[in-house]
Design a protein around this motif. Sequence first.
Motif, mmCIF file in Angstrom:
data_model
loop_
_atom_site.group_PDB
_atom_site.id
_atom_site.type_symbol
_atom_site.label_atom_id
_atom_site.label_comp_id
_atom_site.label_asym_id
_atom_site.label_seq_id
_atom_site.Cartn_x
_atom_site.Cartn_y
_atom_site.Cartn_z
ATOM 1 N N THR A 260 0.843 -1.201 0.000
ATOM 2 C CA THR A 260 0.000 0.000 0.000
ATOM 3 C C THR A 260 0.879 1.252 0.000
ATOM 4 O O THR A 260 2.053 1.196 0.384
ATOM 5 N N PRO A 261 0.312 2.407 -0.382
ATOM 6 C CA PRO A 261 1.094 3.653 -0.365
ATOM 7 C C PRO A 261 1.706 3.945 1.009
ATOM 8 O O PRO A 261 2.820 4.449 1.101
ATOM 9 N N GLU A 262 0.993 3.616 2.096
ATOM 10 C CA GLU A 262 1.574 3.866 3.436
ATOM 11 C C GLU A 262 2.814 2.994 3.636
ATOM 12 O O GLU A 262 3.815 3.435 4.199
ATOM 13 N N GLN A 263 2.706 1.760 3.155
ATOM 14 C CA GLN A 263 3.863 0.853 3.299
ATOM 15 C C GLN A 263 5.042 1.317 2.437
ATOM 16 O O GLN A 263 6.189 1.165 2.820
ATOM 17 N N HIS A 264 4.740 1.916 1.251
ATOM 18 C CA HIS A 264 5.842 2.453 0.414
ATOM 19 C C HIS A 264 6.736 3.336 1.263
ATOM 20 O O HIS A 264 7.944 3.235 1.273
ATOM 21 N N GLN A 265 6.053 4.265 1.952
ATOM 22 C CA GLN A 265 6.806 5.274 2.694
ATOM 23 C C GLN A 265 7.617 4.637 3.818
ATOM 24 O O GLN A 265 8.753 5.006 4.061
ATOM 25 N N ARG A 266 7.019 3.664 4.483
ATOM 26 C CA ARG A 266 7.709 3.024 5.592
ATOM 27 C C ARG A 266 8.950 2.260 5.087
ATOM 28 O O ARG A 266 10.020 2.333 5.664
ATOM 29 N N GLU A 269 11.581 4.698 3.944
ATOM 30 C CA GLU A 269 12.183 5.343 5.126
ATOM 31 C C GLU A 269 13.247 4.419 5.736
ATOM 32 O O GLU A 269 14.348 4.874 6.098
#
Length: 534
Positions: A260-266, A269
Amino acid sequence: MEPRKTDFDAIVIGAGFAGLRMLHELRELGLSAHVFEAGSDVGGTWYWNRYPGARTDSESWVYAYSFSKELQDEWNWSERFPSQPEALAYLQHVADRFDMRRDISFNTRVESASWDERANLWTVRDGAGRSYSCRALISAVGVLSKPYVPPFPGIEKFRGEWYVTGRWPKERVDFAGKRVVVIGTGATAIQAIPIIAQTARHLTVLQRTPNYVLPARNGPLTEEERQAIRRDYDAIWQQAREHFFGFAMDPAGRTIADVTPEQHQRILERGWETGGFRFIFESFDDIFIDERSNEVACEFIRNKIRAIVKDPATAELLCPKDYPLTAKRPPLGHYYYETFNRPNVSLCDISSDPITELTERGVRTATREFEADLIVFATGFDAVTGTLMAMDVRGRRGVTIARKWQDGPRTHLGIMVDGFPNFFMVLGPQSPFANIPVVIDGMVDWIGRALRHMREQGLATFEAKPEAVEAWRKHVDQLVNATVLAKGRSWFLGDNIPGKPHVTLFHFGGAGVYRRECLAEAERGFEGFVGSKG
Ligand SMILES: Cc1cc2nc3c(=O)[nH]c(=O)nc-3n(C[C@H](O)[C@H](O)[C@H](O)COP(=O)(O)OP(=O)(O)OC[C@H]3O[C@@H](n4cnc5c(N)ncnc54)[C@H](O)[C@@H]3O)c2cc1C
């Protein structure tokens, strides 16, 4: 007629990483070999690039030779990314430990090499007019060994000091209290800028194209880490040999579409905090090939730049916007973006206001003059083909390599050229872009196999078939076109040098794949090559 005397079975040009590894292989084969080196010592890249901040972007444990267990066990890298003095000391140690210097002539530039059709020998001439003959000629002249400085008019007028990163003097250069201008924001500038900024009165960085700079997160290696690396060395090397870019890293095992897009960022990071190329290779497996995945990583980096650099205008100038990540080789930064928060550092965009000349006082563009006491040219290299094409290398019928490659380099496996018998290249054009020690090891091993094959078959000559060279050209073109690279302009494709053909200088199919392609060629009896008994 008396047969011509053969001085050496093999001559190697260059005593950098590749030349030393080649010399070792030739000795193992029991051949008489000699190395000619233009510099006064071994080291190549690490001999010439002494600019402040110079260090590897490869992790130390894979920026090394793998041919000697004893060497692995006795050498202690002090950091994750070794500095230039340490990389140079390593190569000096290798030269001493394996008693290599007795087979190397230093301060000796090879000016020309020509193939003698009748004697089946190469004649090699140095700058002092001495000539030597050999059966096999091996180029180990380096891929980033010919620095390029654009021909700015007026350089002779400039009254201050000036330096080129790729030809840095051995003596210490003092920036203290000086107004320094750095021209360029490629890999060498990105390493030098944070160090120069520490003592310069003022540092002006002239930028044409911003880079995606990944944080290195360098640091000392502890004794425990070193022990762990030693313990796992075989596995580390196996991993590096198989990895697309020759690093000891596992594939991420996922693409951007898998999460998911949230997981992309994590995930990104975590890669950003781990540092180095792990940001790319351990985050998603499709950054190099899928534009959408690539853009997610690009925007992540732009947001990092905007968060680190306090002045919004400077931050925007530092953000690459019109090409994908990896379309140019991403440099590693050591507090690069943070440096632009210093009061003594300014960034100027010269993409639409290019340098027109150097003056007595500094650097002039169409609209401005930047006064300087000291100028650093960090303007790149005529990569991969530049050094070799500057030499007068002549194959059959006196054809020079420069003429042969006037429309772009053509090779088979990046190792041999049709019409140039018994001429081998370590890291020739169209060989893989990857962590170089891994590539060198595979190529030297293959050259060793070819030389053994010649000996076993009693061959006086061995050369690539033209049809194999053409097939390799199509292959490397297909490989580059399957990546995001085709969308950018880069030195990978010769674009930094005016007039240089826009063709791929590398094989972008992965270091492991390339190694298998080379081995398969040898196992098929070197079918892309032709030999003669003379
Ligand atoms: C600043 C910098 C950082 C780098 N960091 C990395 C990294 O982290 N990881 C990585 O994989 N690669 C890196 N590279 C690429 C680097 O060039 C290789 O890793 C490696 O050092 C290449 O070794 P080489 O022996 O092929 O070439 P070089 O080290 O370039 O050596 C070639 C030698 O040939 C000599 N020579 C050339 N022409 C002649 C002639 N006509 N006669 C006699 N001698 C000649 C030169 O003097 C030179 O000593 C970096 C390059 C630079 C410039």
